[in-house]
Design an enzyme around this catalytic site. Sequence first.
Site, mmCIF file in Angstrom:
data_model
loop_
_atom_site.group_PDB
_atom_site.id
_atom_site.type_symbol
_atom_site.label_atom_id
_atom_site.label_comp_id
_atom_site.label_asym_id
_atom_site.label_seq_id
_atom_site.Cartn_x
_atom_site.Cartn_y
_atom_site.Cartn_z
ATOM 1 N N TYR A 43 0.840 -1.213 0.000
ATOM 2 C CA TYR A 43 0.000 0.000 0.000
ATOM 3 C C TYR A 43 0.874 1.262 0.000
ATOM 4 C CZ TYR A 43 -3.918 2.966 1.695
ATOM 5 O OH TYR A 43 -4.888 3.931 1.856
ATOM 6 N N LYS A 65 0.859 4.031 -2.935
ATOM 7 C CA LYS A 65 0.434 5.399 -2.619
ATOM 8 C C LYS A 65 1.566 6.400 -2.855
ATOM 9 C CE LYS A 65 -3.888 4.721 -1.397
ATOM 10 N NZ LYS A 65 -5.008 5.347 -2.109
HETATM 11 N N1 CAA Z 1 5.882 -1.322 14.416
HETATM 12 C C1 CAA Z 1 6.650 -2.329 14.895
HETATM 13 N N2 CAA Z 1 6.162 -3.545 15.159
HETATM 14 C C2 CAA Z 1 4.859 -3.765 14.943
HETATM 15 C C3 CAA Z 1 4.016 -2.755 14.465
HETATM 16 C C4 CAA Z 1 4.571 -1.490 14.213
HETATM 17 N N3 CAA Z 1 3.821 -0.474 13.750
HETATM 18 N N4 CAA Z 1 2.772 -3.260 14.331
HETATM 19 C C5 CAA Z 1 2.852 -4.562 14.727
HETATM 20 N N5 CAA Z 1 4.104 -4.840 15.111
HETATM 21 C C6 CAA Z 1 4.618 -6.095 15.618
HETATM 22 C C7 CAA Z 1 3.752 -6.642 16.760
HETATM 23 O O1 CAA Z 1 4.134 -6.059 17.982
HETATM 24 C C8 CAA Z 1 4.072 -8.117 16.706
HETATM 25 O O2 CAA Z 1 5.310 -8.348 17.303
HETATM 26 P P1 CAA Z 1 5.572 -9.685 18.128
HETATM 27 O O3 CAA Z 1 5.406 -10.819 17.163
HETATM 28 O O4 CAA Z 1 6.970 -9.536 18.629
HETATM 29 O O5 CAA Z 1 4.535 -9.687 19.225
HETATM 30 C C9 CAA Z 1 4.213 -8.331 15.226
HETATM 31 O O6 CAA Z 1 4.530 -7.077 14.620
HETATM 32 C C10 CAA Z 1 2.895 -8.770 14.643
HETATM 33 O O7 CAA Z 1 3.253 -9.627 13.763
HETATM 34 P P2 CAA Z 1 2.213 -10.687 13.259
HETATM 35 O O8 CAA Z 1 3.009 -11.665 12.458
HETATM 36 O O9 CAA Z 1 1.344 -11.149 14.352
HETATM 37 O O10 CAA Z 1 1.390 -9.756 12.287
HETATM 38 P P3 CAA Z 1 -0.031 -10.021 11.735
HETATM 39 O O11 CAA Z 1 0.037 -11.055 10.688
HETATM 40 O O12 CAA Z 1 -1.017 -10.144 12.841
HETATM 41 O O13 CAA Z 1 -0.258 -8.637 10.964
HETATM 42 C C11 CAA Z 1 -0.712 -6.343 10.743
HETATM 43 C C12 CAA Z 1 -0.149 -7.465 11.616
HETATM 44 C C13 CAA Z 1 -1.731 -6.825 9.704
HETATM 45 C C14 CAA Z 1 0.368 -5.619 10.001
HETATM 46 C C15 CAA Z 1 -1.425 -5.470 11.767
HETATM 47 O O14 CAA Z 1 -0.426 -5.001 12.663
HETATM 48 C C16 CAA Z 1 -2.098 -4.270 11.163
HETATM 49 O O15 CAA Z 1 -3.176 -4.381 10.617
HETATM 50 N N6 CAA Z 1 -1.501 -3.100 11.279
HETATM 51 C C17 CAA Z 1 -2.090 -1.879 10.823
HETATM 52 C C18 CAA Z 1 -1.553 -1.503 9.526
HETATM 53 C C19 CAA Z 1 -2.185 -0.198 9.157
HETATM 54 O O16 CAA Z 1 -1.967 0.834 9.772
HETATM 55 N N7 CAA Z 1 -2.984 -0.209 8.114
HETATM 56 C C20 CAA Z 1 -3.659 0.968 7.724
HETATM 57 C C21 CAA Z 1 -4.996 0.586 7.223
HETATM 58 S S1 CAA Z 1 -5.988 2.024 6.942
HETATM 59 C C22 CAA Z 1 -5.343 2.696 5.586
HETATM 60 O O17 CAA Z 1 -4.501 2.179 4.925
HETATM 61 C C23 CAA Z 1 -5.898 4.033 5.210
HETATM 62 C C24 CAA Z 1 -4.831 5.028 5.110
HETATM 63 O O18 CAA Z 1 -4.469 5.410 4.008
HETATM 64 C C25 CAA Z 1 -4.268 5.593 6.345
#
Ligand code: CAA
Length: 240
Positions: free
Chosen positions: A147, A151
């Site tokens: 994404y 973008k």
């Molecule tokens: N920075 C550092 N580490 C992070 C993090 C971040 N921002 N976010 C998650 N992590 C870490 C977690 O702490 C976790 O660590 P541990 O394994 O050590 O506990 C790990 O990453 C999570 O890993 P997973 O393998 O469990 O990840 P997942 O498969 O569950 O996926 C994700 C995680 C899908 C990325 C989820 O964190 C997520 O949805 N994040 C949000 C992403 C986001 O902001 N998207 C925006 C959508 S809205 C949009 O896009 C509109 C716009 O234009 C703004």
Amino acid sequence: MSRIALVTGGSRGIGAAISKALKDAGYTVAATYAGNDEKAAAFTAETGIKTYKWNVADYDECAAGIAKVEADLGPIDVLVNNAGITRDAPFHKMTREQWQEVMDTNLSGLFNMTHPIWPGMRERKFGRIISISSINGQKGQFGQANYSAAKAGDLGFTKALAQEGARAGITVNAICPGYIATEMVMAVPEKVRESIIGQIPVGRLGEAEEIARCVVFLASDEAGFITGSTITANGGQYFV
Ligand code: CAA
């Protein structure tokens, strides 16, 4: 005669707010949608704005759909490239499909929509191309290599095309919304979303209408000297 505006993904979320705001500003508006017939029909019933179904990731569908809109309403003066999807995953888990779907919709979608409309705007010596990029195209986001890349590409597209459109009276601009209270943001896991809100200095998610007002401004005659620009609207979360 009112100007004609076409808004992709214009029946839901930020796109719906944009469609309504342009209509309120006096434009004749058409909105595209990709899949949700029920929501689109409800949107048309509520607003009187015509909706058209096609996939912005498909060039031929865009060309045919645009021809239909122009036959129904007249030549398109304002194109708002708003349609976008997320397929979030940490990069080590991201599939080629997740990468490609996001590139096809969020980046190639701009080419597919703008390319068929561009020659007419050049001939008529007027046009407004406004693309909805994202804060995450500016700063990058964990879980959004696809994404963020698409973008950021939208911003490069905007700056290049602005130079080509300038002498033909076409402005090309982008808006980078921050986190806005839409279904897309509500789909982010709650814990992650709460932590994101904590990073927004104004202390809240944005409203879709706050982005729509930027679009109405960029579409106006008053914005004719603004091209190749990015309006950043993110509650202070990131300064460019
Ligand atoms: N920075 C550092 N580490 C992070 C993090 C971040 N921002 N976010 C998650 N992590 C870490 C977690 O702490 C976790 O660590 P541990 O394994 O050590 O506990 C790990 O990453 C999570 O890993 P997973 O393998 O469990 O990840 P997942 O498969 O569950 O996926 C994700 C995680 C899908 C990325 C989820 O964190 C997520 O949805 N994040 C949000 C992403 C986001 O902001 N998207 C925006 C959508 S809205 C949009 O896009 C509109 C716009 O234009 C703004």
